[in-house]
Design a protein around this motif. Sequence first.
Motif, PDB file in Angstrom:
ATOM      1  N   GLU A 182       0.830  -1.198   0.000  1.00  0.00           N
ATOM      2  CA  GLU A 182       0.000   0.000   0.000  1.00  0.00           C
ATOM      3  C   GLU A 182       0.869   1.255   0.000  1.00  0.00           C
ATOM      4  O   GLU A 182       1.999   1.235   0.494  1.00  0.00           O
ATOM      5  CB  GLU A 182      -0.913   0.046   1.238  1.00  0.00           C
ATOM      6  N   LEU A 230      -5.425   6.246  -1.864  1.00  0.00           N
ATOM      7  CA  LEU A 230      -4.550   5.134  -1.528  1.00  0.00           C
ATOM      8  C   LEU A 230      -4.375   4.237  -2.745  1.00  0.00           C
ATOM      9  O   LEU A 230      -5.295   4.063  -3.539  1.00  0.00           O
ATOM     10  CB  LEU A 230      -5.119   4.314  -0.376  1.00  0.00           C
ATOM     11  N   CYS A 267      -2.659   0.336  -3.985  1.00  0.00           N
ATOM     12  CA  CYS A 267      -2.172  -0.967  -3.545  1.00  0.00           C
ATOM     13  C   CYS A 267      -1.652  -1.694  -4.780  1.00  0.00           C
ATOM     14  O   CYS A 267      -2.425  -2.053  -5.664  1.00  0.00           O
ATOM     15  CB  CYS A 267      -3.287  -1.755  -2.886  1.00  0.00           C
ATOM     16  N   TRP A 278     -10.411  -3.180   0.782  1.00  0.00           N
ATOM     17  CA  TRP A 278      -9.725  -2.292   1.721  1.00  0.00           C
ATOM     18  C   TRP A 278     -10.387  -2.445   3.089  1.00  0.00           C
ATOM     19  O   TRP A 278     -11.621  -2.484   3.191  1.00  0.00           O
ATOM     20  CB  TRP A 278      -9.827  -0.840   1.281  1.00  0.00           C
ATOM     21  N   TYR A 288      -5.559  -1.177   5.191  1.00  0.00           N
ATOM     22  CA  TYR A 288      -4.957  -2.387   4.642  1.00  0.00           C
ATOM     23  C   TYR A 288      -5.647  -2.782   3.346  1.00  0.00           C
ATOM     24  O   TYR A 288      -6.875  -2.745   3.240  1.00  0.00           O
ATOM     25  CB  TYR A 288      -5.087  -3.542   5.633  1.00  0.00           C
ATOM     26  N   CYS A 289      -4.839  -3.202   2.410  1.00  0.00           N
ATOM     27  CA  CYS A 289      -5.317  -3.776   1.173  1.00  0.00           C
ATOM     28  C   CYS A 289      -5.342  -5.298   1.330  1.00  0.00           C
ATOM     29  O   CYS A 289      -4.462  -5.861   1.996  1.00  0.00           O
ATOM     30  CB  CYS A 289      -4.353  -3.363   0.060  1.00  0.00           C
ATOM     31  N   THR A 329      -1.093   1.258   5.504  1.00  0.00           N
ATOM     32  CA  THR A 329      -0.627   2.640   5.368  1.00  0.00           C
ATOM     33  C   THR A 329      -1.469   3.513   6.300  1.00  0.00           C
ATOM     34  O   THR A 329      -2.683   3.348   6.378  1.00  0.00           O
ATOM     35  CB  THR A 329      -0.704   3.119   3.909  1.00  0.00           C
TER      36      THR A 329
END
Length: 123
Positions: free
Chosen positions: A6, A20, A22, A36, A95-96, A117
């Motif tokens: 990410e 964002l 990823c 996500w 989070y991805c 991230t």
Amino acid sequence: QVRLVESGGGLVQAGGSLRLSCAASGRAFSSYAMGWFRQAPGKEREFVAALNLNGARTSYAETVKGRFTISRDNAKNTVYLQMNSLKPEDTAVYYCAAALYGLGYEGDRFGSWGQGTQVTVSS
């Protein structure tokens, strides 16, 4: 397995925007539904958004619906989360995640995760 990284987090004022990204590597990206999730300090991880293999179907948590948009570019092996009208309560580590042959819903089996991230929204 697919490896996920990410980027794009940071500090933004309330009402601002962030995007964002990823990036995925490994097995065929287009075989994965992507999602996500986020986790705020002292809270459990929660679902934010997901989309299916070709990006035609998306789903969102009620708390972000209308403000966040998930999308993917299979040619670039990348999934995005555009976040608008950010609020302090959106502050979290984002989070991805990837689900092989998933449908693009919270209930998919997300077996691969990125490191996260940080997104911080100041009031």
